[in-house]
Design an enzyme around this catalytic site. Structure first.
Site, PDB file in Angstrom:
ATOM      1  N   CYS A   1      24.501-103.416  70.924  1.00  0.00           N
ATOM      2  CA  CYS A   1      24.370-104.129  72.189  1.00  0.00           C
ATOM      3  C   CYS A   1      24.514-105.630  71.924  1.00  0.00           C
ATOM      4  CB  CYS A   1      23.012-103.833  72.820  1.00  0.00           C
ATOM      5  SG  CYS A   1      22.697-104.797  74.310  1.00  0.00           S
TER       6      CYS A   1
ATOM      7  N   ASP B   1      23.899 -98.726  70.072  1.00  0.00           N
ATOM      8  CA  ASP B   1      24.284 -97.862  71.187  1.00  0.00           C
ATOM      9  C   ASP B   1      25.081 -96.706  70.610  1.00  0.00           C
ATOM     10  OD1 ASP B   1      23.231 -99.154  73.485  1.00  0.00           O
ATOM     11  OD2 ASP B   1      24.805-100.666  73.369  1.00  0.00           O
TER      12      ASP B   1
ATOM     13  N   GLU C   1      47.645 -90.422  64.893  1.00  0.00           N
ATOM     14  CA  GLU C   1      47.147 -89.649  63.750  1.00  0.00           C
ATOM     15  C   GLU C   1      45.620 -89.663  63.799  1.00  0.00           C
ATOM     16  OE1 GLU C   1      45.693 -88.483  60.123  1.00  0.00           O
ATOM     17  OE2 GLU C   1      45.646 -90.643  60.527  1.00  0.00           O
TER      18      GLU C   1
ATOM     19  N   HIS D   1      29.222-101.787  76.648  1.00  0.00           N
ATOM     20  CA  HIS D   1      29.783-100.473  76.969  1.00  0.00           C
ATOM     21  C   HIS D   1      31.147-100.628  77.638  1.00  0.00           C
ATOM     22  CE1 HIS D   1      25.437 -98.696  77.383  1.00  0.00           C
ATOM     23  NE2 HIS D   1      25.697 -99.137  76.163  1.00  0.00           N
ATOM     24  N   GLU D   2      31.196-101.526  78.612  1.00  0.00           N
ATOM     25  CA  GLU D   2      32.419-101.712  79.391  1.00  0.00           C
ATOM     26  C   GLU D   2      33.559-102.242  78.528  1.00  0.00           C
ATOM     27  OE1 GLU D   2      28.759-101.863  81.780  1.00  0.00           O
ATOM     28  OE2 GLU D   2      29.395-103.021  80.031  1.00  0.00           O
TER      29      GLU D   2
END
Length: 136
Positions: free
Chosen positions: A53, A60, A76, A94-95
């Site tokens: 984070c 996270d 691959e 996260h975004e």
């Protein structure tokens, strides 16, 4: 009572481990699509994604789902695994992580379509799922 001397604990080596080196050197590698012209989906699940984070520094955890329709190149899988592992010590939201994975994936293989879904493990009673899409 034993007369043997206590075992010494060795200190961890400061040299870079081969896995860490592979992750650091890792790039998304592609190869020719064996069925150019045939439309088909490739579904990949990466259940061990980790990052940090950018606000708290806490780790996270997420499962990353990538679905794509290849054009002329296919990614691959070992290279993809190493690329995903490179996020382990990275401070990223996260975004941004979902968007960056999609951007790098599209840059590597130029698919007809691609979706990256990042399903983060709940933390603090909040469950986040970020889904980003690309279409030619």
């Amino acid at each position: 009572m034993s007369n043997s001397s206590p075992e010494t604990v060795s200190q961890p080596s400061q040299e870079v481990k081969y896995g860490e080196r592979e992750i650091a050197e890792g790039q998304l590698i592609t190869f020719p699509n064996p069925r150019v012209g045939r439309r088909y989906d490739i579904n990949i699940t990466l259940p061990e994604f980790t990052c940090k984070c950018p606000f708290s520094g806490y780790p996270d955890f997420a499962t990353i789902y990538i679905t794509y329709v290849p054009d002329e190149r296919v990614v691959e899988l070992k290279a993809l695994k190493l690329y995903i592992n490179s996020y382990r010590d990275r401070y990223i939201s996260h975004e941004e992580s979902a968007n960056q994975i999609l951007d790098d994936f599209v840059a590597a293989c130029d698919p007809l379509e691609a979706t990256v879904k990042a399903d983060f493990t709940p933390r603090g009673n909040v469950h986040t799922v970020v889904e980003v899409k690309h279409r030619k």
